[in-house]
Design a protein around this motif. Structure first.
Motif, PDB file in Angstrom:
ATOM      1  N   GLN A   1      21.669 -20.089   4.205  1.00 30.47           N
ATOM      2  CA  GLN A   1      21.999 -20.404   5.632  1.00 30.47           C
ATOM      3  C   GLN A   1      23.244 -21.034   5.743  1.00 30.47           C
ATOM      4  O   GLN A   1      23.566 -21.958   5.120  1.00 30.47           O
ATOM      5  CB  GLN A   1      21.092 -21.470   6.202  1.00 30.47           C
ATOM      6  N   VAL A   2      24.115 -20.616   6.716  1.00 27.72           N
ATOM      7  CA  VAL A   2      25.331 -20.763   6.926  1.00 27.72           C
ATOM      8  C   VAL A   2      25.448 -21.882   8.205  1.00 27.72           C
ATOM      9  O   VAL A   2      24.880 -21.283   9.255  1.00 27.72           O
ATOM     10  CB  VAL A   2      26.350 -19.892   7.115  1.00 27.72           C
TER      11      VAL A   2
ATOM     12  N   ASN B   1      36.532 -25.100   3.397  1.00 30.29           N
ATOM     13  CA  ASN B   1      35.860 -24.263   4.517  1.00 30.29           C
ATOM     14  C   ASN B   1      35.961 -24.946   5.822  1.00 30.29           C
ATOM     15  O   ASN B   1      34.974 -24.961   6.817  1.00 30.29           O
ATOM     16  CB  ASN B   1      34.619 -23.742   3.993  1.00 30.29           C
TER      17      ASN B   1
ATOM     18  N   ILE C   1      28.519 -11.169   4.057  1.00 28.56           N
ATOM     19  CA  ILE C   1      27.181 -11.398   3.486  1.00 28.56           C
ATOM     20  C   ILE C   1      26.855 -10.388   2.421  1.00 28.56           C
ATOM     21  O   ILE C   1      26.005 -10.424   1.435  1.00 28.56           O
ATOM     22  CB  ILE C   1      26.110 -11.479   4.564  1.00 28.56           C
ATOM     23  N   ARG C   2      27.673  -9.221   2.439  1.00 25.63           N
ATOM     24  CA  ARG C   2      27.581  -8.285   1.304  1.00 25.63           C
ATOM     25  C   ARG C   2      28.743  -7.393   1.464  1.00 25.63           C
ATOM     26  O   ARG C   2      29.507  -7.527   2.417  1.00 25.63           O
ATOM     27  CB  ARG C   2      26.384  -7.486   1.297  1.00 25.63           C
TER      28      ARG C   2
ATOM     29  N   SER D   1      29.214 -24.989   6.035  1.00 27.17           N
ATOM     30  CA  SER D   1      28.553 -25.351   4.775  1.00 27.17           C
ATOM     31  C   SER D   1      27.554 -24.089   4.697  1.00 27.17           C
ATOM     32  O   SER D   1      27.020 -23.473   5.501  1.00 27.17           O
ATOM     33  CB  SER D   1      27.785 -26.433   4.788  1.00 27.17           C
ATOM     34  N   GLY D   2      26.993 -24.020   3.355  1.00 26.64           N
ATOM     35  CA  GLY D   2      25.913 -23.148   2.904  1.00 26.64           C
ATOM     36  C   GLY D   2      26.417 -22.137   2.146  1.00 26.64           C
ATOM     37  O   GLY D   2      27.328 -22.468   1.272  1.00 26.64           O
ATOM     38  N   SER D   3      25.687 -21.163   1.872  1.00 31.28           N
ATOM     39  CA  SER D   3      25.823 -19.942   0.915  1.00 31.28           C
ATOM     40  C   SER D   3      27.220 -19.152   1.415  1.00 31.28           C
ATOM     41  O   SER D   3      27.056 -18.226   2.166  1.00 31.28           O
ATOM     42  CB  SER D   3      24.794 -19.072   0.596  1.00 31.28           C
ATOM     43  N   ILE D   4      28.452 -19.779   1.001  1.00 26.75           N
ATOM     44  CA  ILE D   4      29.561 -19.020   1.418  1.00 26.75           C
ATOM     45  C   ILE D   4      30.525 -18.938   0.096  1.00 26.75           C
ATOM     46  O   ILE D   4      30.904 -19.859  -0.593  1.00 26.75           O
ATOM     47  CB  ILE D   4      30.524 -20.067   2.510  1.00 26.75           C
ATOM     48  N   SER D   5      30.877 -17.766   0.031  1.00 31.54           N
ATOM     49  CA  SER D   5      31.932 -17.484  -1.064  1.00 31.54           C
ATOM     50  C   SER D   5      33.491 -17.174  -0.303  1.00 31.54           C
ATOM     51  O   SER D   5      34.511 -17.927  -1.060  1.00 31.54           O
ATOM     52  CB  SER D   5      31.639 -15.933  -1.666  1.00 31.54           C
TER      53      SER D   5
END
Length: 120
Positions: A1-2, A76, A101-102, A25-29
């Motif tokens: 989750q972002v 970020n 996200i993809r 924050s979270g799953s961020i590339s």
């Protein structure tokens, strides 16, 4: 989750300054465009400024020359330096970010908002 978390709002007199921050924050590339929007009571949410990952900016005419956006891609985080504030800048300020996200698919995320009040 972002999550996007804003900070830095408050009460200031006309002519004063505030600095807003927004940390993702979270799953961020990677984060693509980031920006700030605002919504005053009884009005629609409006764009204040956008910044691309490469640093290209697009300001609303009402804030040009007074507000400055910047970002730290390593953290970020996006910032909004607001100078020469006017009562009409009073609003809830929202952080916005587009995050892949993809491949080829972006999700749009919003912060919870931070109140900025400028007294005359």
């Amino acid at each position: 989750q972002v999550q996007l978390v804003e900070s830095g709002g408050g009460l200031v007199q006309a002519g004063g300054s505030l600095r807003l921050s927004c940390a993702a924050s979270g799953s961020i590339s990677v984060i693509n465009d980031m920006g700030w929007y605002r919504q005053a009571p009884g009005k629609q949410r409006e764009l204040v400024v956008l910044i691309t990952r490469g640093g290209t900016t697009n300001y609303a005419d009402s804030v040009k020359g007074r507000f400055t956006i910047s970002r730290d891609n390593a953290l970020n985080t996006v910032y909004l330096q607001m100078n020469s504030l006017k009562p009409e800048d009073t609003a809830v300020y929202y952080c916005n970010a587009y995050i892949p996200i993809r491949p080829g698919i972006l999700n749009e995320y919003w912060g919870q908002g931070t109140q900025v009040t400028v007294s005359s």
